[in-house]
Scaffold this motif. Structure first.
Motif, PDB file in Angstrom:
ATOM      1  N   ILE A 294       0.838  -1.207   0.000  1.00 41.83           N
ATOM      2  CA  ILE A 294       0.000   0.000   0.000  1.00 41.83           C
ATOM      3  C   ILE A 294       0.870   1.254   0.000  1.00 41.83           C
ATOM      4  O   ILE A 294       0.616   2.214  -0.739  1.00 41.83           O
ATOM      5  CB  ILE A 294      -0.928   0.003   1.236  1.00 41.83           C
ATOM      6  N   LYS A 295       1.921   1.230   0.820  1.00 43.89           N
ATOM      7  CA  LYS A 295       2.769   2.417   0.969  1.00 43.89           C
ATOM      8  C   LYS A 295       3.692   2.631  -0.220  1.00 43.89           C
ATOM      9  O   LYS A 295       3.822   3.745  -0.738  1.00 43.89           O
ATOM     10  CB  LYS A 295       3.596   2.279   2.251  1.00 43.89           C
ATOM     11  N   ASP A 296       4.364   1.558  -0.690  1.00 35.96           N
ATOM     12  CA  ASP A 296       5.426   1.700  -1.688  1.00 35.96           C
ATOM     13  C   ASP A 296       4.969   1.469  -3.123  1.00 35.96           C
ATOM     14  O   ASP A 296       5.686   1.825  -4.068  1.00 35.96           O
ATOM     15  CB  ASP A 296       6.566   0.727  -1.370  1.00 35.96           C
ATOM     16  N   ASN A 297       3.800   0.824  -3.297  1.00 34.70           N
ATOM     17  CA  ASN A 297       3.299   0.506  -4.641  1.00 34.70           C
ATOM     18  C   ASN A 297       4.323  -0.288  -5.463  1.00 34.70           C
ATOM     19  O   ASN A 297       4.417  -0.130  -6.674  1.00 34.70           O
ATOM     20  CB  ASN A 297       2.927   1.790  -5.407  1.00 34.70           C
ATOM     21  N   ASP A 298       5.078  -1.130  -4.804  1.00 37.15           N
ATOM     22  CA  ASP A 298       6.141  -1.888  -5.465  1.00 37.15           C
ATOM     23  C   ASP A 298       5.842  -3.378  -5.345  1.00 37.15           C
ATOM     24  O   ASP A 298       6.234  -4.044  -4.382  1.00 37.15           O
ATOM     25  CB  ASP A 298       7.490  -1.550  -4.830  1.00 37.15           C
ATOM     26  N   ALA A 299       5.147  -3.909  -6.354  1.00 42.33           N
ATOM     27  CA  ALA A 299       4.739  -5.317  -6.317  1.00 42.33           C
ATOM     28  C   ALA A 299       5.935  -6.254  -6.413  1.00 42.33           C
ATOM     29  O   ALA A 299       5.961  -7.306  -5.763  1.00 42.33           O
ATOM     30  CB  ALA A 299       3.763  -5.601  -7.455  1.00 42.33           C
ATOM     31  N   ILE A 300       6.927  -5.871  -7.216  1.00 38.52           N
ATOM     32  CA  ILE A 300       8.097  -6.741  -7.403  1.00 38.52           C
ATOM     33  C   ILE A 300       8.862  -6.911  -6.086  1.00 38.52           C
ATOM     34  O   ILE A 300       9.244  -8.027  -5.708  1.00 38.52           O
ATOM     35  CB  ILE A 300       9.022  -6.175  -8.497  1.00 38.52           C
ATOM     36  N   GLN A 301       9.077  -5.798  -5.381  1.00 39.98           N
ATOM     37  CA  GLN A 301       9.785  -5.870  -4.105  1.00 39.98           C
ATOM     38  C   GLN A 301       8.983  -6.658  -3.074  1.00 39.98           C
ATOM     39  O   GLN A 301       9.549  -7.400  -2.262  1.00 39.98           O
ATOM     40  CB  GLN A 301      10.071  -4.458  -3.568  1.00 39.98           C
ATOM     41  N   THR A 302       7.673  -6.525  -3.127  1.00 42.79           N
ATOM     42  CA  THR A 302       6.808  -7.285  -2.212  1.00 42.79           C
ATOM     43  C   THR A 302       6.949  -8.776  -2.451  1.00 42.79           C
ATOM     44  O   THR A 302       7.036  -9.569  -1.507  1.00 42.79           O
ATOM     45  CB  THR A 302       5.332  -6.860  -2.391  1.00 42.79           C
ATOM     46  N   VAL A 303       6.985  -9.166  -3.720  1.00 37.93           N
ATOM     47  CA  VAL A 303       7.161 -10.582  -4.069  1.00 37.93           C
ATOM     48  C   VAL A 303       8.522 -11.086  -3.598  1.00 37.93           C
ATOM     49  O   VAL A 303       8.635 -12.194  -3.053  1.00 37.93           O
ATOM     50  CB  VAL A 303       7.013 -10.793  -5.596  1.00 37.93           C
ATOM     51  N   LYS A 304       9.565 -10.270  -3.778  1.00 39.56           N
ATOM     52  CA  LYS A 304      10.915 -10.664  -3.339  1.00 39.56           C
ATOM     53  C   LYS A 304      10.962 -10.862  -1.825  1.00 39.56           C
ATOM     54  O   LYS A 304      11.512 -11.851  -1.318  1.00 39.56           O
ATOM     55  CB  LYS A 304      11.936  -9.605  -3.755  1.00 39.56           C
TER      56      LYS A 304
ATOM     57  N   LYS B 170      -6.453   4.382  -2.512  1.00 41.93           N
ATOM     58  CA  LYS B 170      -6.324   5.199  -3.714  1.00 41.93           C
ATOM     59  C   LYS B 170      -5.183   4.735  -4.617  1.00 41.93           C
ATOM     60  O   LYS B 170      -4.743   5.456  -5.501  1.00 41.93           O
ATOM     61  CB  LYS B 170      -6.124   6.665  -3.323  1.00 41.93           C
ATOM     62  N   ASN B 171      -4.719   3.514  -4.372  1.00 40.07           N
ATOM     63  CA  ASN B 171      -3.636   2.960  -5.201  1.00 40.07           C
ATOM     64  C   ASN B 171      -4.174   2.529  -6.559  1.00 40.07           C
ATOM     65  O   ASN B 171      -5.382   2.479  -6.793  1.00 40.07           O
ATOM     66  CB  ASN B 171      -3.010   1.746  -4.489  1.00 40.07           C
ATOM     67  N   LYS B 172      -3.260   2.158  -7.447  1.00 37.73           N
ATOM     68  CA  LYS B 172      -3.649   1.629  -8.748  1.00 37.73           C
ATOM     69  C   LYS B 172      -4.442   0.345  -8.569  1.00 37.73           C
ATOM     70  O   LYS B 172      -4.309  -0.358  -7.581  1.00 37.73           O
ATOM     71  CB  LYS B 172      -2.405   1.350  -9.601  1.00 37.73           C
ATOM     72  N   ILE B 173      -5.233   0.024  -9.594  1.00 40.74           N
ATOM     73  CA  ILE B 173      -6.073  -1.159  -9.530  1.00 40.74           C
ATOM     74  C   ILE B 173      -5.240  -2.431  -9.387  1.00 40.74           C
ATOM     75  O   ILE B 173      -5.637  -3.381  -8.699  1.00 40.74           O
ATOM     76  CB  ILE B 173      -7.001  -1.243 -10.779  1.00 40.74           C
ATOM     77  N   THR B 174      -4.063  -2.457 -10.009  1.00 45.11           N
ATOM     78  CA  THR B 174      -3.205  -3.641  -9.897  1.00 45.11           C
ATOM     79  C   THR B 174      -2.692  -3.818  -8.466  1.00 45.11           C
ATOM     80  O   THR B 174      -2.607  -4.942  -7.954  1.00 45.11           O
ATOM     81  CB  THR B 174      -2.003  -3.525 -10.850  1.00 45.11           C
ATOM     82  N   ILE B 175      -2.373  -2.699  -7.830  1.00 45.23           N
ATOM     83  CA  ILE B 175      -1.923  -2.749  -6.433  1.00 45.23           C
ATOM     84  C   ILE B 175      -3.068  -3.179  -5.535  1.00 45.23           C
ATOM     85  O   ILE B 175      -2.892  -3.993  -4.615  1.00 45.23           O
ATOM     86  CB  ILE B 175      -1.364  -1.383  -5.982  1.00 45.23           C
ATOM     87  N   LYS B 176      -4.270  -2.642  -5.809  1.00 44.23           N
ATOM     88  CA  LYS B 176      -5.456  -3.032  -5.025  1.00 44.23           C
ATOM     89  C   LYS B 176      -5.704  -4.530  -5.125  1.00 44.23           C
ATOM     90  O   LYS B 176      -5.999  -5.199  -4.126  1.00 44.23           O
ATOM     91  CB  LYS B 176      -6.695  -2.280  -5.518  1.00 44.23           C
ATOM     92  N   CYS B 177      -5.574  -5.060  -6.304  1.00 46.38           N
ATOM     93  CA  CYS B 177      -5.773  -6.504  -6.514  1.00 46.38           C
ATOM     94  C   CYS B 177      -4.722  -7.303  -5.743  1.00 46.38           C
ATOM     95  O   CYS B 177      -5.035  -8.349  -5.155  1.00 46.38           O
ATOM     96  CB  CYS B 177      -5.695  -6.841  -7.999  1.00 46.38           C
TER      97      CYS B 177
END
Length: 521
Positions: A204-214, A304-311
């Motif tokens: 939610i804070k960083d909007n970084d899906a790749i780092q979250t996966v790592k 209010k994040n992007k839809i991809t981040i929300k998903c």
């Protein structure tokens, strides 16, 4: 050598920032003060009476002596924790140690989730310190410090793997996790819950899906290594102490093969147990937890994040019940219960962390603050009331049994042919239905049946311990053969049940007190 020196400097720096600086912060002082005040208010009744369950009476009244039983259940590290305190069981000391450990765990969670509000800090602390898992664990007081160690190592394991990217932290965290599992396996859910909730908050804070996966991948690797270390250590100590795994709770089936063969049903059970805990136990508590869960859903939807981040956030949110109840996958025959409820309280600081990250208008956010504070305050009050009701109910059970047995013991002592070598066999248990119905706190207690007997336990053992600890008299050991011979004798069959006349008789040099016509063997 240079690499070792660099590693040492890094670890020392991290020790200072992760431990010393955290403990000395203003927020930490608030947490520690709050934790000890809440513990004193909540557990005063237990400290006053120090009564526990039948397990406590048998396994750790003054000295803990049942390490092999714990080892057979997979709790191999427990013997070393208790040995560090010379196996002496002291309720006041246990509460002080556990409260400190719980407070420190809260501090790490607050820092990890960046919760700044003083009110949120106080309520998060109280929610963890007075929850059902703690109230119940003190009734097994000989296990309370190992429970605390399991909580702390699980929290540290998750904290370190999430705070630091260095690869060696995978090993350090895995070792901590293995030690925690060696005290009590269900706290793997606490570590998993912290990890999943942290990943949601960072996404939610960083909007970084790749780092979250790592980060999630590193945490998963740590969990696998930690679980493997735990199982290998358990196998080693089972062989070293010549102890076999117990069938109780499916401990003898713990292993990769059992996990894979029961995976689908275990996942279903994990989700069922999550919702059963919140919605199927006590309506007063459930109403408040429903509000907490509803607020979390509203806050996630309103992002209010992007839809991809929300998903991605929603996908991770679906893993929360599975993370909390991951023990269902490890021990496939053991359903969640109040002893495993510590991780369930993580949703409270998780809600506060979401509120602090929300971007609502000032008035809406203020309203959310009020609702969340009032709701969590109500949850904490319910927990404290239920803890008081539990300790009072347990004390009433002990008082009732003592009142019933004192004249019996005095009667037997007064007999001319009674000697200090005489054996006394209490057959069955006194009927506590009347005292239970008269107790207005009974329905609020975590235990509804007799805390003295558990009714399914071997009455030869529990009666001997109760008479010894209550009256200071050794009633002698009745062997299984002697016990069965008494039950099969014609004289016993013709005896009346206490308090009727003739309920106390001597059979083959053993003083027999009959409470039930058909006792368990």
């Amino acid at each position: 050598m240079e690499k070792l020196k660099s590693l040492r400097k890094t670890l020392v720096a991290h020790w200072k920032s992760d431990i010393l600086d955290v403990v000395c912060s203003k927020q930490s002082k608030i947490v520690f003060i709050t934790a000890f005040l809440a513990a004193f208010c909540c557990y005063f009744e237990f400290l006053k009476n120090s009564h526990g369950t039948a397990d406590w009476l048998n396994e750790g009244y003054l000295i803990y002596t049942n390490a092999n039983w714990a080892l057979s259940l997979g709790r191999w590290f427990l013997r070393f924790i208790n040995s560090a305190t010379f196996n002496v069981v002291n309720p006041a000391f246990c509460i002080v140690v556990c409260t400190f450990v719980q407070a420190f765990s809260v501090i790490l969670i607050l820092r990890l989730w960046e919760i700044k509000s003083t009110v949120f800090t106080v309520l998060s602390t109280v929610a963890i310190v007075v929850c059902s898992a703690v109230a119940v664990q003190y009734l097994y007081v000989y296990m309370s410090i190992p429970y605390g160690v399991a909580l702390l190592t699980a929290t540290l394991s998750a904290y370190l793997i999430l705070r630091h990217k260095e690869k060696y932290y995978i090993v350090i965290s895995a070792i901590l996790l293995a030690l925690g599992l060696g005290c009590y396996q269900s706290y793997v859910g606490f570590a998993a819950g912290i990890i999943i909730c942290t990943l949601i908050l960072r996404l939610i804070k960083d909007n970084d899906a790749i780092q979250t996966v790592k980060t999630g991948g590193a945490a998963l690797i740590m969990g696998v290594i930690g679980g493997s270390l735990y199982l290998l250590s358990w196998k080693f100590f089972k062989a070293y102490y010549s102890v076999s795994a117990a069938s109780y709770g499916g401990a003898d089936k713990i292993g990769l093969r059992n996990v894979l063969s029961n995976l689908l049903s275990s996942v279903r059970n994990a989700y069922k147990d999550f919702f059963r805990y919140y919605f199927n136990t006590n309506c007063h508590r459930n109403i408040f937890f429903c509000i907490v869960l509803l607020l979390i859903v509203v806050l996630i939807i309103a992002l209010k994040n992007k839809i991809t981040i929300k998903c991605g956030v929603v996908a991770l949110l679906l893993f929360v019940p599975l993370a909390f109840n991951v023990v269902d996958i490890i021990a496939t025959e053991r359903n969640i219960n109040v002893l495993m409820g510590h991780q369930m309280q993580l949703i409270i600081p998780f809600l506060f962390a979401l509120i602090e990250r929300s971007e609502f208008k000032k008035t809406i956010r203020k309203g959310l603050n009020y609702i969340s504070v009032l709701t969590v305050t109500a949850i904490c009050i319910v927990f404290m009331v239920r803890a008081f009701a539990t300790y009072k109910t347990v004390d009433l059970s002990y008082s009732y049994v003592e009142t019933v047995t004192e004249p019996i013991v005095q009667n037997i002592f007064s007999q001319s042919d009674y000697t200090s070598e005489s054996k006394i066999a209490f057959i069955g248990y006194p009927d506590e239905t009347r005292i239970q119905k008269a107790n207005p706190l009974q329905n609020m207690s975590y235990f509804r049946q007799s805390a003295v007997f558990w009714y399914s336990m071997d009455c030869r053992v529990i009666w001997k311990q109760f008479i010894l600890t209550t009256f200071g008299v050794d009633s002698g050991w009745i062997s299984k053969q002697e016990y069965d011979a008494i039950l099969d004798s014609e004289q016993f069959q013709e005896m009346a049940c206490y308090p009727e006349t003739g309920a106390i008789q001597k059979i083959d040099d053993i003083w027999v007190v009959k409470f039930m016509d058909n006792p368990t063997r």
